[in-house]
Design an enzyme around this catalytic site. Structure first.
Site, PDB file in Angstrom:
ATOM      1  N   ILE A 198      28.166 -42.095  15.865  1.00 18.99           N
ATOM      2  CA  ILE A 198      27.997 -41.831  16.783  1.00 18.99           C
ATOM      3  C   ILE A 198      27.359 -40.955  17.157  1.00 18.99           C
ATOM      4  CG2 ILE A 198      28.922 -42.416  19.162  1.00 18.99           C
ATOM      5  CD1 ILE A 198      31.245 -43.396  18.566  1.00 18.99           C
ATOM      6  N   GLU A 228      28.903 -36.717  31.501  1.00 22.64           N
ATOM      7  CA  GLU A 228      29.781 -37.633  32.571  1.00 22.64           C
ATOM      8  C   GLU A 228      29.796 -39.149  31.990  1.00 22.64           C
ATOM      9  OE1 GLU A 228      25.263 -37.024  34.817  1.00 22.64           O
ATOM     10  OE2 GLU A 228      26.875 -36.364  33.406  1.00 22.64           O
ATOM     11  N   SER A 247      23.761 -25.298  20.516  1.00 28.00           N
ATOM     12  CA  SER A 247      23.196 -26.435  20.722  1.00 28.00           C
ATOM     13  C   SER A 247      24.102 -27.195  22.310  1.00 28.00           C
ATOM     14  CB  SER A 247      22.859 -27.712  19.323  1.00 28.00           C
ATOM     15  OG  SER A 247      24.733 -27.892  19.307  1.00 28.00           O
ATOM     16  N   HIS A 273      37.655 -25.192  16.423  1.00 20.25           N
ATOM     17  CA  HIS A 273      36.509 -25.313  17.245  1.00 20.25           C
ATOM     18  C   HIS A 273      35.498 -24.106  16.111  1.00 20.25           C
ATOM     19  CE1 HIS A 273      34.042 -26.071  20.795  1.00 20.25           C
ATOM     20  NE2 HIS A 273      33.181 -25.342  19.737  1.00 20.25           N
ATOM     21  N   GLU A 322      41.307 -26.029  24.941  1.00 22.17           N
ATOM     22  CA  GLU A 322      40.611 -24.444  24.818  1.00 22.17           C
ATOM     23  C   GLU A 322      40.897 -23.703  24.994  1.00 22.17           C
ATOM     24  OE1 GLU A 322      36.763 -25.459  22.087  1.00 22.17           O
ATOM     25  OE2 GLU A 322      37.785 -27.542  21.434  1.00 22.17           O
ATOM     26  N   ARG A 364      32.241 -32.679  20.547  1.00 22.30           N
ATOM     27  CA  ARG A 364      33.259 -32.234  21.865  1.00 22.30           C
ATOM     28  C   ARG A 364      34.400 -32.833  22.336  1.00 22.30           C
ATOM     29  NH1 ARG A 364      30.534 -28.440  21.497  1.00 22.30           N
ATOM     30  NH2 ARG A 364      29.291 -27.127  22.595  1.00 22.30           N
ATOM     31  N   ARG A 402      20.426 -34.605  15.016  1.00 23.97           N
ATOM     32  CA  ARG A 402      20.362 -33.068  13.391  1.00 23.97           C
ATOM     33  C   ARG A 402      21.112 -33.979  13.091  1.00 23.97           C
ATOM     34  NH1 ARG A 402      17.707 -30.220  18.064  1.00 23.97           N
ATOM     35  NH2 ARG A 402      15.271 -29.960  16.930  1.00 23.97           N
TER      36      ARG A 402
END
Length: 437
Positions: free
Chosen positions: A183, A244, A103, A318, A298, A269, A187
């Protein structure tokens, strides 16, 4: 004239006007679709074999992608382990469609892609259950300190007295009555909220893009501002896409707005968290503990970076999104989206085009030729190899994957490579997070 038809014709002109159409003819002329950062095409092949030639690149950057793919591929499948900037996108001469298997798509410059006539799609339903389950595991781990207790046992520290138990399990807390702040209530955020309520958390959330009334249907409390959520949460979990506007959303300033001793979880993220500020907050005790599945850089390593000496920190590589079922499901949906792109038209045939608005704005209509364009996506460069799965070797020759394509070329064994999840940013029920904090 039907306004929807006019809009579709405009989008057709953008895509077909910037790059040529995709040729989808009989064998051996079929469009080339490339898996950029993987080798295993066993899921995608049955879905695409009659309409495309599928190649794998197993690359970590565009420098590792063979010129044949850069010049002839009209479709690309990719995970999270490769980044496509504008400079990278400009290297692809015939590319018309990119599918992010998962996603999140912050590793693709979607605006530049649109300006180059390339549609970008994601799989927003990928790994929702897995990521929500992993998030709850991290939250429970922080509250019950399972990781640290396990580590103590492995090191031979077996508490025999109440005082020793208190020392080893110090920091363990009761969950009932604690407030979990979410936050981004897309989904994954909603799935986390429902799970957290089962553990007797009071659940609050901040999401400026969510329609009014959702909180009532889920039995949640909505916060009007990010600051309000930070001030009222005992544990904060992030379910935001990275853009951004929210880079380093958790920073020195916002950390100081949190409750003293708050927990922090991030399975969204890595760029959402300023790791230097987090490390200092963990050392100072302002944040009692943190669990991160994603990182600013990563693959993550404890041996370097600002978090290397941070206490009370759990890190996973991850993988919150992963299960075999989720991986297969995401790859199937990605291949189906590629198939829809080949059938055309782009982007109307696509279910999850994340840069459709950018495509619409990419061309000034006053300067465009008004002649009718072909409504189907039947075109871009053709690929001279027959349909099947091929690997482009360093010499530029196609190599078949064993068991999928009959070929006289040397066989390359397939190695499983799986996708990454994330969240979407569209301001509608399908988007995963607030795009502007």
């Amino acid at each position: 004239m039907d306004k929807h038809k006019v809009k579709r014709q405009r989008l057709d002109r953008i895509c077909d006007g910037i790059r040529p159409p995709i040729l989808n003819g009989p064998m051996p002329v079929r469009p080339l679709v490339a898996l950029l950062d993987g080798r295993d095409c066993t899921i995608e092949m049955p879905i695409l074999k009659d309409v495309a030639t599928v190649a794998f690149c197993d690359a970590q950057s565009t420098q590792e992608i063979h010129e044949k793919v850069l010049s002839e591929a009209v479709g690309a499948l990719m995970y999270h382990t490769i980044t496509l900037s504008r400079e990278d996108l400009e290297k692809f001469k015939a590319l018309r469609i990119i599918i992010k298997i998962g996603s999140g798509y912050d590793n693709i410059d979607i605006k530049s892609a649109a300006e180059l006539g390339i549609a970008v799609c994601n799989i927003p339903s990928a790994s929702v259950e897995e990521t929500a389950d992993s998030t709850l595991c991290h939250i429970l781990n922080l509250y019950r300190r399972v990781t640290w207790l396990h580590q103590a046992m492995r090191e031979g520290n077996r508490p025999a007295s109440v005082e020793q138990i208190r020392e080893v399990a110090g920091g363990a807390a009761r969950i009932r009555g604690e407030t979990l702040g979410i936050i981004g209530l897309g989904r994954i955020g909603q799935a986390v909220a429902l799970r957290a309520k089962a553990f007797n958390f009071t659940v609050i959330f901040y999401d400026p893009y969510l329609a009014d009334g959702v909180e009532r249907s889920l039995g949640l409390q909505r916060m009007a501002t990010l600051q309000e959520l930070l001030m009222h949460s005992d544990c904060i979990t992030l379910h935001c896409n990275l853009n951004e506007h929210n880079h380093h959303l958790i920073n020195d300033f916002t950390i100081k707005q949190m409750r003293q001793g708050c927990f922090l979880v991030n399975t969204a993220r890595g760029g959402l968290v300023d790791e230097k500020a987090l490390a200092q907050a963990l050392k100072d005790g302002r944040i009692r503990g943190a669990a991160l599945d994603v990182h600013e850089s990563e693959p993550f390593s404890f041996s370097q970076g600002p978090l290397k000496d941070a206490p009370n920190l759990i890190c996973t590589p991850h993988t919150a999104w992963y299960s075999e079922h989720a991986s297969i499901e995401a790859r199937e949906e990605a291949a189906k989206e590629i198939r829809r792109a080949i059938a055309g038209p782009i982007p109307d045939s696509l279910r999850n085009c994340v840069n459709k608005d950018y495509l619409l704005a990419a061309v000034q209509w006053s300067g465009m030729e008004q002649a009718a364009v072909h409504p189907e996506l039947n075109g871009a460069s053709s690929y001279r190899f027959p349909p099947g799965v091929v690997g482009v070797t360093s010499a530029g020759h196609p190599s078949a994957i064993e068991g999928l394509v009959a070929s006289s070329h040397p066989l390359i064994p397939s190695v499983s490579h799986t996708p990454s999840p994330g969240q979407t940013t569209k301001p509608d029920p399908d988007r995963e997070i607030p795009t502007d904090q």
